[in-house]
Design a protein around this motif. Structure first.
Motif, mmCIF file in Angstrom:
data_model
loop_
_atom_site.group_PDB
_atom_site.id
_atom_site.type_symbol
_atom_site.label_atom_id
_atom_site.label_comp_id
_atom_site.label_asym_id
_atom_site.label_seq_id
_atom_site.Cartn_x
_atom_site.Cartn_y
_atom_site.Cartn_z
ATOM 1 N N ALA A 27 -73.352 20.531 16.369
ATOM 2 C CA ALA A 27 -74.089 19.775 17.384
ATOM 3 C C ALA A 27 -75.574 20.121 17.267
ATOM 4 N N PRO A 28 -76.437 19.270 17.832
ATOM 5 C CA PRO A 28 -77.877 19.558 17.778
ATOM 6 C C PRO A 28 -78.211 20.877 18.470
ATOM 7 N N LEU A 29 -79.153 21.625 17.884
ATOM 8 C CA LEU A 29 -79.590 22.904 18.426
ATOM 9 C C LEU A 29 -81.117 22.945 18.400
ATOM 10 N N SER A 30 -81.724 23.197 19.554
ATOM 11 C CA SER A 30 -83.177 23.317 19.635
ATOM 12 C C SER A 30 -83.574 24.756 19.308
ATOM 13 N N VAL A 31 -84.390 24.923 18.274
ATOM 14 C CA VAL A 31 -84.818 26.245 17.825
ATOM 15 C C VAL A 31 -86.290 26.431 18.175
ATOM 16 N N PRO A 32 -86.635 27.420 19.020
ATOM 17 C CA PRO A 32 -88.044 27.656 19.357
ATOM 18 C C PRO A 32 -88.771 28.334 18.204
ATOM 19 N N SER A 33 -90.074 28.533 18.386
ATOM 20 C CA SER A 33 -90.889 29.099 17.311
ATOM 21 C C SER A 33 -90.496 30.539 16.976
ATOM 22 N N ASP A 34 -89.969 31.279 17.966
ATOM 23 C CA ASP A 34 -89.565 32.657 17.675
ATOM 24 C C ASP A 34 -88.119 32.762 17.230
ATOM 25 N N GLY A 35 -87.420 31.622 17.031
ATOM 26 C CA GLY A 35 -86.087 31.625 16.461
ATOM 27 C C GLY A 35 -84.987 31.946 17.463
ATOM 28 N N VAL A 36 -83.765 31.961 16.967
ATOM 29 C CA VAL A 36 -82.600 32.247 17.805
ATOM 30 C C VAL A 36 -81.621 33.130 17.033
ATOM 31 N N THR A 37 -80.754 33.784 17.775
ATOM 32 C CA THR A 37 -79.596 34.463 17.207
ATOM 33 C C THR A 37 -78.357 33.728 17.677
ATOM 34 N N VAL A 38 -77.435 33.510 16.774
ATOM 35 C CA VAL A 38 -76.192 32.788 17.085
ATOM 36 C C VAL A 38 -75.069 33.797 17.279
ATOM 37 N N TYR A 39 -74.280 33.584 18.329
ATOM 38 C CA TYR A 39 -73.191 34.495 18.678
ATOM 39 C C TYR A 39 -71.872 33.733 18.736
#
Length: 213
Positions: free
Chosen positions: A53-65
């Motif tokens: 599904a679509p995921l919005s990623v900010p400039s500082d990134g994300v961690t996926v769990y």
């Protein structure tokens, strides 16, 4: 008022006590800075997302769990042109996890690269347990965990120990210096005639005049 003569100073001076204090303050600041990403990640928690599904990623990134530990699973984010960027930093075997209360514990699957542009991507994870729930949180990677272990625990503990050793050395040296000064004063006082002790701080009395024949 000091009980020691002006030419006999206690060594080392009291200013040296600032050194262990500075070391302890540096250890505290270092620990706070190192643990800040972890505290922030724990406070922010995990936002559930859907796979593919679509995921919005900010400039500082994300961690996926994932809500279940994964062996051999992997995740990637895919941009609008179909280019996939593999998540990295976690093995999916509990290297990093976040307790979320009612949602249970979420285990890190991976983090977006630090140079990934902000935008909307498609999240695609494979090898998940059938009942696993995906989530995202503030970006953190194994490099952060390693820095926390060194800068947040080992270095502050070392600085604290060094500060304690310096404090003990200063206390012992000042105690020995005071003892030497007191001993020197006592020895000087015992050398005057008539048993004058010098304890009053006044000069010794003059000797008696010679007796007339």
């Amino acid at each position: 008022m000091s009980t020691y003569p002006p030419d006999e100073k206690v060594r080392p001076s009291a200013a040296w006590y600032l050194l262990p204090l500075i070391l302890w303050l540096a250890a505290l600041v270092l620990a706070v800075v190192a643990w800040k990403p972890v505290v922030t990640a724990l406070n922010d928690g995990v936002d559930t997302v859907a796979n593919n599904a679509p995921l919005s990623v900010p400039s500082d990134g994300v961690t996926v769990y994932a809500s279940e530990q994964v062996n051999g699973g992997s995740c990637a984010v895919i941009d609008g042109s179909g280019q996939a960027t593999q998540l990295s930093g976690f093995s999916g075997e509990g290297d990093w996890s976040i307790p979320t209360g009612e949602q249970g514990t979420f285990y890190g699957l991976g983090s977006t690269p630090s140079d990934l542009p902000a935008g909307t991507y498609t999240l695609r994870c494979t090898g998940l347990a059938p009942n696993a729930t995906l989530g995202t949180g503030q970006r953190i990677d194994l490099g952060d965990v390693g820095r926390i272990a060194i800068l947040g625990i080992a270095v502050p503990a070392l600085l604290g120990l060094i500060g304690l050793i310096i404090l003990i050395v200063l206390l012992v040296k000042r105690h020995n210096s005071k003892s030497r000064i007191k001993s020197a004063r006592a020895s000087a006082a015992s050398g005057y005639p008539g048993g004058w002790s010098g304890g009053s701080g006044y000069p010794p009395p003059p000797p008696p005049p010679p007796s007339s024949a």
